[in-house]
Design a protein around this motif. Structure first.
Motif, short mmCIF file in Angstrom:
data_model
loop_
_atom_site.label_atom_id
_atom_site.label_comp_id
_atom_site.label_asym_id
_atom_site.label_seq_id
_atom_site.Cartn_x
_atom_site.Cartn_y
_atom_site.Cartn_z
N UNK A 36 1.04 -1.00 0.02
CA UNK A 36 -0.06 -0.06 -0.03
C UNK A 36 0.64 1.19 0.56
N UNK A 37 0.41 2.57 -1.08
CA UNK A 37 1.39 3.88 -1.29
C UNK A 37 -0.30 4.72 -0.55
N UNK A 38 -1.34 4.40 -1.21
CA UNK A 38 -2.22 5.41 -0.89
C UNK A 38 -3.18 5.40 -0.18
N UNK A 39 -3.05 5.71 1.03
CA UNK A 39 -4.19 5.44 2.60
C UNK A 39 -4.69 6.93 2.80
N UNK A 40 -6.08 6.31 2.60
CA UNK A 40 -7.67 6.76 2.15
C UNK A 40 -7.70 6.49 3.61
N UNK A 41 -7.93 7.69 4.02
CA UNK A 41 -8.37 7.59 5.86
C UNK A 41 -9.99 8.19 6.50
N UNK A 42 -10.60 7.59 7.14
CA UNK A 42 -12.15 7.96 7.16
C UNK A 42 -12.33 7.31 8.78
N UNK A 43 -13.10 8.59 9.76
CA UNK A 43 -13.31 7.99 10.68
C UNK A 43 -14.07 9.21 12.03
N UNK A 44 -13.86 8.26 13.37
CA UNK A 44 -14.03 9.33 14.34
C UNK A 44 -12.84 9.39 15.50
N UNK A 45 -12.23 10.44 16.25
CA UNK A 45 -12.78 11.63 15.82
C UNK A 45 -12.02 12.46 15.32
N UNK A 46 -12.35 13.27 14.20
CA UNK A 46 -11.07 13.84 13.62
C UNK A 46 -10.03 14.54 13.85
N UNK A 47 -10.41 15.01 15.26
CA UNK A 47 -9.49 16.28 15.95
C UNK A 47 -8.55 14.94 16.68
N UNK A 48 -9.14 14.06 17.22
CA UNK A 48 -7.93 12.98 17.80
C UNK A 48 -7.52 11.78 17.06
N UNK A 49 -8.05 10.34 17.10
CA UNK A 49 -7.63 9.27 16.30
C UNK A 49 -7.34 9.56 15.22
N UNK A 50 -8.49 9.98 14.17
CA UNK A 50 -8.28 10.98 13.07
C UNK A 50 -7.42 11.08 12.05
N UNK A 51 -6.83 12.15 13.14
CA UNK A 51 -5.77 13.59 13.63
C UNK A 51 -4.34 12.72 13.25
N UNK A 52 -4.58 11.69 13.73
CA UNK A 52 -3.09 11.27 14.45
C UNK A 52 -3.13 9.84 13.57
N UNK A 53 -3.66 9.37 12.77
CA UNK A 53 -3.71 8.67 11.93
C UNK A 53 -3.29 9.17 10.22
N UNK A 54 -3.44 10.25 10.11
CA UNK A 54 -3.33 10.61 9.15
C UNK A 54 -1.69 11.61 9.18
N UNK A 55 -1.32 12.24 10.44
CA UNK A 55 -0.17 12.74 11.06
C UNK A 55 0.37 11.27 10.49
N UNK A 56 0.97 10.32 11.35
CA UNK A 56 1.31 9.35 11.75
C UNK A 56 1.83 8.53 10.18
N UNK A 57 0.68 8.57 9.36
CA UNK A 57 0.77 7.83 7.56
C UNK A 57 1.85 8.42 7.21
N UNK A 58 1.49 10.44 7.76
CA UNK A 58 1.94 10.34 6.00
C UNK A 58 3.61 10.42 6.48
N UNK A 59 4.27 10.62 8.42
CA UNK A 59 5.49 10.84 8.43
C UNK A 59 6.40 9.54 7.54
N UNK A 60 5.54 8.52 8.04
CA UNK A 60 6.11 6.83 7.55
C UNK A 60 5.93 6.82 5.67
N UNK A 61 5.47 8.35 5.24
CA UNK A 61 5.58 7.52 3.69
C UNK A 61 4.44 7.16 2.87
#
Length: 220
Positions: free
Chosen positions: A147-172
């Motif tokens: 996987x190279x393209x990670x599409x993220x949806x879910x709750x909460x936008x400002x908590x677990x979604x936020x962390x998933x997006x940032x950490x995923x970006x940091x890992x390439x």
């Protein structure tokens, strides 16, 4: 000194998804958070609370559409839920013990809502942190899956979604956040969060992502 790659060699955050390299990740779409009266930490939130109205009228329906398109077009689907490995929660992170957050594995309300539940051999990962990359082997799994393209949806936008997006970006990973398939406690918090972590991902809507998923099916 490591040479800098020319700009033309770098991908765009919104570049087209590729077949076999794209995954949809649903974050914490569990009954305990989404059914009024199920969350023991917030008994004051009735069915008319903004969060429940937003998730029932928009977030869940949009995720249902995304799931259908992903499954129809060969997109890998993964789910993560907040769930302890033990009944007493002794394996939880310190943060979850202090909050406290504890969803034992035997609790039916800890599972995803029926319309968003995994089907077939879709992977579901329990976590005891806000970020799935911190308390699961999701990075290892995504790399194994190619996987190279990670599409993220879910709750909460400002908590677990936020962390998933940032950490995923940091890992390439090239991360996409589907803004109208996420939600948090207020519209203001949702909007502020998207603005804050938008630099780590491509923020777009459900219709656009569905079109991208459908395009993958045409090239398969």
């Amino acid at each position: 000194m490591t040479p800098t790659l020319p700009n033309q060699a770098l991908p765009r955050r919104d570049e087209a998804f590729r077949a076999g390299e794209t995954a949809l990740l649903l974050v914490d779409m569990q009954r305990i958070w989404l059914e009024p009266g199920a969350d023991p930490s917030h008994p004051e939130r009735g069915p008319d609370h903004y969060f429940y109205r937003q998730t029932s009228s928009q977030t869940i329906p949009n995720q249902e559409r995304l799931l259908a398109a992903a499954r129809a077009n060969g997109v890998e689907v993964l789910h993560t839920i907040i769930q302890s490995l033990t009944e007493d929660g002794r394996d939880r992170s310190l943060d979850h013990k202090l909050t406290p957050i504890h969803v034992p594995p035997s609790l039916p309300e800890g599972l995803p809502v029926a319309s968003l539940a995994p089907v077939g051999d879709e992977i579901m990962l329990p976590k005891t942190s806000s970020g799935i990359f911190n308390s699961t082997n999701v990075d290892y799994l995504l790399k194994n899956l190619g996987i190279r393209y990670l599409v993220v949806v879910g709750v909460l936008t400002d908590q677990c979604v936020d962390m998933t997006v940032r950490d995923g970006a940091d890992r390439g990973y090239l991360v996409t956040c589907v803004s109208d398939a996420c939600a948090t406690i207020t519209q203001e918090r949702h909007d502020v969060a998207l603005k804050a972590f938008g630099g780590y991902c491509w923020v777009t809507g459900t219709d656009t992502v569905i079109d991208r998923f459908n395009a993958l099916g045409k090239t398969a």
